[in-house]
Enzyme design. Structure first.
Site, short mmCIF file in Angstrom:
data_model
loop_
_atom_site.label_atom_id
_atom_site.label_comp_id
_atom_site.label_asym_id
_atom_site.label_seq_id
_atom_site.Cartn_x
_atom_site.Cartn_y
_atom_site.Cartn_z
N CYS A 275 0.82 -1.21 0.00
CA CYS A 275 0.00 0.00 0.00
C CYS A 275 0.85 1.26 0.00
O CYS A 275 0.36 2.35 -0.27
CB CYS A 275 -0.92 0.03 1.21
SG CYS A 275 -2.24 -1.16 1.09
N CYS B 268 -3.23 9.44 5.75
CA CYS B 268 -2.16 9.23 6.72
C CYS B 268 -2.70 9.41 8.14
O CYS B 268 -2.32 8.68 9.05
CB CYS B 268 -1.00 10.21 6.48
SG CYS B 268 -0.21 9.97 4.89
#
Lengths: 285, 399
Positions: A35, A105
């Site tokens: 990822c 994030c």
């Protein structure tokens, strides 16, 4: 180049609490090499349920490292009950904001925290596993519908691009974009169903007195209908109003015009239904 | 802080000699080359000289050069012209590793205008398969567009051979040579290339100027229609300073290409060898035996490219990354993906592209300072435990 806040840069260049806690009470692992970002969060909790230490190991970009560092700073000294209320928004706000494309994030931080607390309570292992009860939407990044729906609701996401920024879903081959549209519509539909009744009336004349209603009909005829008829050399006269029944008389070129029936239905009745009350019927007197 | 600029495939410094050459055209000689008076006419003469310099570098005729605004415009013009001049043909061949100027345009044509597009794949070194290419050509193929050299890896493709195969099958052949012009020898008179794109700012001219070579006799349909500039093949007032700069840059490239490339490739090789020796789990992406003299694309396993770039930036080192996070996309570079570079490495890829303005001291600085950056990032990574022994032991190591 991304426009990072000074705080993001500061946490990226001088990350706080990087490393491992060997005897951690809770560990949360999210993401993967494939990822492009991964985070392992370690927490140490005392007898009073206060997080006394938190450390992280992150593989990822500047905002992933900064989000991890910020998260540990936010956690240390906090009771677990308070910590588990932290969201990705809190992480982003702590950093003075993140570029929208990098919001995933901060989501990774929130997910790692949830997992670490579950792990601490003995409710789960260290690695966040998808329940697989839902539907796999994004095969490229392994994102399920439940996670997407949760992100839409929690962050008030409005577009497929938003979903990608927050969850990564749709950021690969793009084949799932239609599914993401569907989930957006589903979430928005639920939001609409849950919304409080609107204060806006269902139609313009709703709640009006008879006099107000008659004035509205007159003004629609004067402002919207008559000018259109006059442009063709005709005119209209208001004969009577009885609740939702309106009687008019055509004049000039409109009087005896072969299309008067259509004009009556489409223009006169149509306009009055749109601007006054959908129950109105108009007849020629 | 001094900048060590190792991102010359993105853009280059304008050569001081180029800058000197164009200065008067901003101040004293600002006439419009299309004007009838001498004041504009003298600028027209200089543009003619610039056209000749570009043609000389490519070994073609001056009237085969059309000045454009950039490489992307040249690419779009070439492809659109080929399609418009052969409206009965609906098939395009390109590669999966093209620059977006070609790739995105082909995807647009595929989606919005129902063209059929074949995207040729590559092997793990980024090399094209000529058999796959031959098989892809059909009577319906209107154009083949293949880049001369790849911008990310520097791989040089067998353009001469591919162009000849296209010609043998009656197909127009275009090449995006933006990265190749000025770095590799190009001889269009002896090649079967029909159209070639180049961009000024990749060879020490300013940004905002490009050129398209169109072989004499090839049916051409302009993209921009308006005035009669460029013999009605590209309307719009000439970017005179850009064109004159491009001419000068081509003149310098023709004169110095061989010597410069020897120096540049030696520095590139030194950088590559130094980094590979100092940083475990690092590897070169592409075909080291057949690539541009100025480019190396190195992957550092288990670290992420944007983080490396920003750490390098703190030291004044400028480079590029094929990592997802630098691009706004979430997947690593389409070029590395096409080459099946493993994720472990693709996310940590850095492209170093040099120019004649780089020095030995700069390369030494990078070899000394990059290994500790990689080491620090690896220490912070959750995968470090899985990869014990990744610590750098080369020069500048913190250990």
């Amino acid at each position: 180049m991304w426009e990072y806040t000074d705080k993001v840069k500061e946490h990226f260049l001088n990350p706080r609490n990087a490393g491992k806690i060997e005897d951690a009470d809770g560990i949360g692992e999210v993401g993967s090499l494939a990822c492009g970002d991964a985070l392992t969060l370690y927490i140490k909790v005392d007898d009073d349920n206060i997080i006394t230490d938190a450390k992280f190991q992150t593989f990822g970009c500047a905002s992933a490292i900064a989000s991890s560092s910020a998260l540990t700073e936010m956690l240390i000294g906090k009771p677990v009950e308070e910590a588990e209320k932290l969201t990705n928004k809190d992480i982003a706000e702590y950093l003075g904001g993140l570029p929208r494309e990098k919001m995933h994030c901060s989501v990774m931080g929130q997910e790692a925290l949830e997992q670490a607390i579950k792990n601490m309570r003995g409710e789960a292992g260290t690695k966040a596993e998808h329940s697989h009860e839902g539907e796999l939407i994004c095969e490229c990044f392994g994102v399920f519908d439940e996670e997407i729906l949760q992100a839409i609701k929690a962050n008030d996401l409005k577009s497929v691009e938003d979903i990608t920024n927050f969850t990564k879903a749709g950021g690969g081959c793009g084949k799932c974009h239609e599914d993401l549209e569907r989930l957006l519509a589903e979430a928005q539909g639920e939001a609409a169903a849950c919304a409080t009744p609107s204060a806006t009336p269902a139609y313009p004349a709703e709640g009006m007195t008879n006099i107000q209603r008659m004035h509205l009909i007159e003004s629609v005829i004067d402002d919207d209908i008559r000018p259109a008829l006059q442009a063709d050399g005709g005119d209209i006269r208001l004969m009577d109003i009885d609740k939702t029944s309106v009687t008019v008389q055509f004049m000039g070129m409109c009087s005896g015009c072969p299309s008067s029936k259509a004009t009556l239905n489409n223009l006169v009745q149509g306009k009055l239904r749109e601007k006054v009350d959908p129950a109105i019927t108009v007849t020629e007197g | 802080m001094k900048t060590i600029y190792l991102d010359n495939n993105a853009t280059t410094q304008v050569d001081p000699a180029v800058f000197e050459a164009i200065k008067p055209y901003f101040t004293e000689l600002y006439g419009n080359p299309s004007s009838m008076h001498r004041f504009g006419g003298q600028v027209g003469v200089t543009i003619k000289e610039a056209r000749s310099s570009v043609a000389k570098l490519l070994n073609c005729d001056s009237d085969e050069i059309i000045f454009t605004s950039c490489g992307s415009e040249s690419d779009n013009t070439a492809i659109r012209s080929a399609l418009n001049s052969r409206p009965d043909k609906r098939h395009i061949i390109t590669t999966a590793v093209e620059h977006p100027a070609v790739l995105s345009f082909c995807k647009f044509l595929e989606k919005k205008e129902n063209y059929e597009v074949t995207y040729l794949g590559t092997d793990e070194r980024g090399r094209l398969d000529l058999d796959e290419y031959r098989k892809a050509i059909s009577p319906d193929t209107a154009i083949v567009s293949v880049m001369w050299a790849n911008n990310e890896t520097g791989n040089i493709h067998p353009i001469e051979e591919m162009a000849q195969i296209a010609r043998d099958n009656g197909v127009i052949f275009h090449t995006d040579a933006v990265q190749a012009v000025g770095k590799v020898s190009i001889d269009l008179k002896s090649s079967a290339v029909d159209m070639l794109s180049l961009s000024g700012h990749k060879l020490h001219a300013p940004k905002g100027v490009g050129a398209l070579y169109v072989r004499k006799g090839l049916m051409f349909r302009p993209l921009l229609i308006g005035g009669h500039q460029e013999r009605s093949r590209r309307a719009g007032t000439e970017n005179t300073t850009g064109i004159i700069a491009l001419g000068k840059a081509c003149e310098l490239a023709a004169k110095n290409m061989e010597t410069e490339n020897t120096v540049v490739s030696r520095l590139r090789d030194k950088l590559e060898a130094g980094l590979l020796a100092a940083i475990p789990d690092s590897k070169v992406n592409g075909d080291p035996e057949n690539r541009l003299p100025n480019t190396t694309n190195i992957s550092f396993g288990y670290v992420e490219g944007e983080a490396i770039l920003l750490m390098m930036d703190q030291l004044g080192i400028a480079a590029s990354s094929g990592s997802a996070c630098t691009s706004g996309s979430l997947e690593p570079s389409h070029v590395l993906k096409a080459m099946s570079v493993p994720f472990t490495f693709a996310h940590g890829s850095i492209r170093f592209s040099l120019s004649r303005f780089n020095t030995e001291e700069e390369i030494d600085f990078v070899i000394e300072n990059l290994p500790p950056i990689i080491e620090n990032l690896r220490k912070m990574s959750p995968f470090s435990a899985e990869k014990e022994g990744l610590a750098c032991t080369g020069p500048g190591s913190m250990q």
